[in-house]
Write a protein that holds these residues in place. Structure first.
Motif, PDB file in Angstrom:
ATOM      1  N   VAL A  98     -55.775 117.705  26.087  1.00  0.00           N
ATOM      2  CA  VAL A  98     -55.216 116.578  25.479  1.00  0.00           C
ATOM      3  C   VAL A  98     -55.564 116.401  23.944  1.00  0.00           C
ATOM      4  O   VAL A  98     -56.890 115.300  24.610  1.00  0.00           O
ATOM      5  N   LYS A  99     -54.820 115.925  22.964  1.00  0.00           N
ATOM      6  CA  LYS A  99     -55.294 115.381  22.871  1.00  0.00           C
ATOM      7  C   LYS A  99     -54.359 113.844  22.141  1.00  0.00           C
ATOM      8  O   LYS A  99     -53.304 113.528  22.320  1.00  0.00           O
ATOM      9  N   LEU A 100     -55.254 112.628  22.296  1.00  0.00           N
ATOM     10  CA  LEU A 100     -54.343 111.394  22.999  1.00  0.00           C
ATOM     11  C   LEU A 100     -54.589 110.509  21.519  1.00  0.00           C
ATOM     12  O   LEU A 100     -55.708 110.586  21.319  1.00  0.00           O
ATOM     13  N   ILE A 101     -53.706 110.016  20.955  1.00  0.00           N
ATOM     14  CA  ILE A 101     -53.368 109.200  19.820  1.00  0.00           C
ATOM     15  C   ILE A 101     -52.641 107.768  20.554  1.00  0.00           C
ATOM     16  O   ILE A 101     -51.682 108.033  20.201  1.00  0.00           O
ATOM     17  N   ALA A 102     -52.791 106.849  19.932  1.00  0.00           N
ATOM     18  CA  ALA A 102     -52.533 105.601  20.377  1.00  0.00           C
ATOM     19  C   ALA A 102     -53.396 104.422  19.862  1.00  0.00           C
ATOM     20  O   ALA A 102     -53.796 103.793  19.462  1.00  0.00           O
ATOM     21  N   ASN A 103     -52.079 103.660  19.567  1.00  0.00           N
ATOM     22  CA  ASN A 103     -52.291 102.051  19.380  1.00  0.00           C
ATOM     23  C   ASN A 103     -51.843 101.162  20.708  1.00  0.00           C
ATOM     24  O   ASN A 103     -50.616 100.874  21.069  1.00  0.00           O
ATOM     25  N   ILE A 104     -52.933 100.914  21.132  1.00  0.00           N
ATOM     26  CA  ILE A 104     -52.426 100.157  22.971  1.00  0.00           C
ATOM     27  C   ILE A 104     -51.834  99.079  22.553  1.00  0.00           C
ATOM     28  O   ILE A 104     -52.745  98.118  22.206  1.00  0.00           O
ATOM     29  N   PRO A 105     -51.585  98.354  23.531  1.00  0.00           N
ATOM     30  CA  PRO A 105     -50.821  97.393  24.351  1.00  0.00           C
ATOM     31  C   PRO A 105     -52.765  96.762  24.589  1.00  0.00           C
ATOM     32  O   PRO A 105     -53.170  97.068  25.773  1.00  0.00           O
ATOM     33  N   TYR A 106     -53.609  95.833  23.783  1.00  0.00           N
ATOM     34  CA  TYR A 106     -54.745  95.491  24.552  1.00  0.00           C
ATOM     35  C   TYR A 106     -55.208  94.614  25.917  1.00  0.00           C
ATOM     36  O   TYR A 106     -55.871  95.001  26.504  1.00  0.00           O
ATOM     37  N   GLN A 107     -53.684  93.816  26.496  1.00  0.00           N
ATOM     38  CA  GLN A 107     -54.139  93.783  27.925  1.00  0.00           C
ATOM     39  C   GLN A 107     -54.318  95.457  29.201  1.00  0.00           C
ATOM     40  O   GLN A 107     -55.173  95.680  30.345  1.00  0.00           O
ATOM     41  N   ILE A 108     -54.511  96.432  28.736  1.00  0.00           N
ATOM     42  CA  ILE A 108     -53.936  97.751  29.664  1.00  0.00           C
ATOM     43  C   ILE A 108     -55.260  98.579  28.976  1.00  0.00           C
ATOM     44  O   ILE A 108     -56.078  99.347  29.345  1.00  0.00           O
TER      45      ILE A 108
END
Ligand code: SAM
Length: 264
Positions: A98-108
């Motif tokens: 997988v290529k994972l590309i994300a702007n994550i929610p910081y609490q996780i």
């Protein structure tokens, strides 16, 4: 639609940053791409310029319809908490990459990094927007303030670099912290740990009280005679602080502790 703070909903509003993040994924036709938290879809749209389809985990059900209307079948929306979701539902074969590309929610951030660490063989490239301070810790060098448990844990398996810093003003609502985009790729020269459990215990204690010497921190897991034996055996200066020890030194220390425990 009210942005939910508890879901880390600070939406990126700068299209050029979204484009740069997607480009950093270096997507090649045929690759599987995941996103976490597509939100209103600014990054998904940029990713979909490179990939025909995208699998995205989104917890907020209010976003489902707008996302479906915008991207249709090209977006495989997984309506779930990415942390609780059993990834083996999607990772169906040993060679699934997988290529994972994300702007994550910081609490996780912490549980996600642990989950990525545990599933590392399935990720060929990870591009994440994280809190700037987390990016500093993940890319820190020995002897710096940011160097610690998180650095050693993740750098053991990944090469990590900072692609760019992203000021808080480029999000809506404006968060209380600045951000940075990091790129993580599997490390080819990952050292093989003889006793991973002991290694993680060692580094956990080494950084538990940062101002203490390694000797004092190690008293939690070793007896005094064991410590003395350790200092004699390899001339380790345990009056140094944990942050001055390199990965290689921690590994050597770990091997010595394992052999000491074996004989005592
Ligand atoms: N990608 C969008 C952007 O760049 O504007 C949104 C990013 S926003 C920082 C984080 C997104 O993650 C939100 O849409 C939020 O609803 C979603 N989210 C929060 N917690 C989640 C979780 N545990 N699993 C999946 N999605 C989550």
């Amino acid at each position: 639609m009210k942005a939910l703070k508890e879901l880390g909903q600070n939406f990126l509003i700068d299209g050029s940053v979204a484009s740069a993040i997607a480009a950093a994924g270096e997507i090649v036709p045929g690759e599987i791409v995941w996103e976490i938290g597509p939100g209103k879809g600014i990054l998904s749209e940029a990713i979909l310029r490179y990939a025909p389809t995208l699998t995205a985990f989104e917890l907020d059900r209010r976003l489902e319809l707008p996302l479906k209307e915008k991207f249709g079948q090209r977006l495989n929306l997984v309506r779930a908490d990415v942390i609780r979701y059993d990834w083996s539902e999607l990772i169906i074969a040993p060679d699934y990459r997988v290529k994972l590309i994300a702007n994550i929610p910081y609490q996780i951030t912490s549980p996600l990094l642990s989950k990525l660490e545990a599933n590392r063989e399935h990720f060929s490239r990870i591009v994440l927007m994280v809190q700037s301070e987390v990016a500093d810790r993940l890319t820190a060098s020995k002897g710096t303030k940011a160097y610690g448990l998180m650095t050693l844990r993740l750098q053991l398996y990944f090469n990590i670099s900072i692609l760019m810093r992203v000021p808080r003003e480029l999000f809506d609502p404006v968060p209380g912290v600045d951000s940075a985009v990091i790129v993580m790729t599997p490390r080819q020269d990952s050292p093989v740990l003889r006793d991973p459990e002991l290694f993680f215990q060692l580094i956990h204690h080494a950084f538990q009280h940062r101002r203490k010497t390694l000797r004092n921190n190690l008293l939690q897991i070793l007896t005094k005679p064991q410590l003395v034996a350790l200092e004699k055996q390899d001339k380790f200066d345990l009056t140094r602080r944990g942050e001055t020890f390199s990965e290689a030194e921690f590994i050597r220390l770990c091997d010595l502790i394992a052999s000491l425990r074996h004989v005592s």
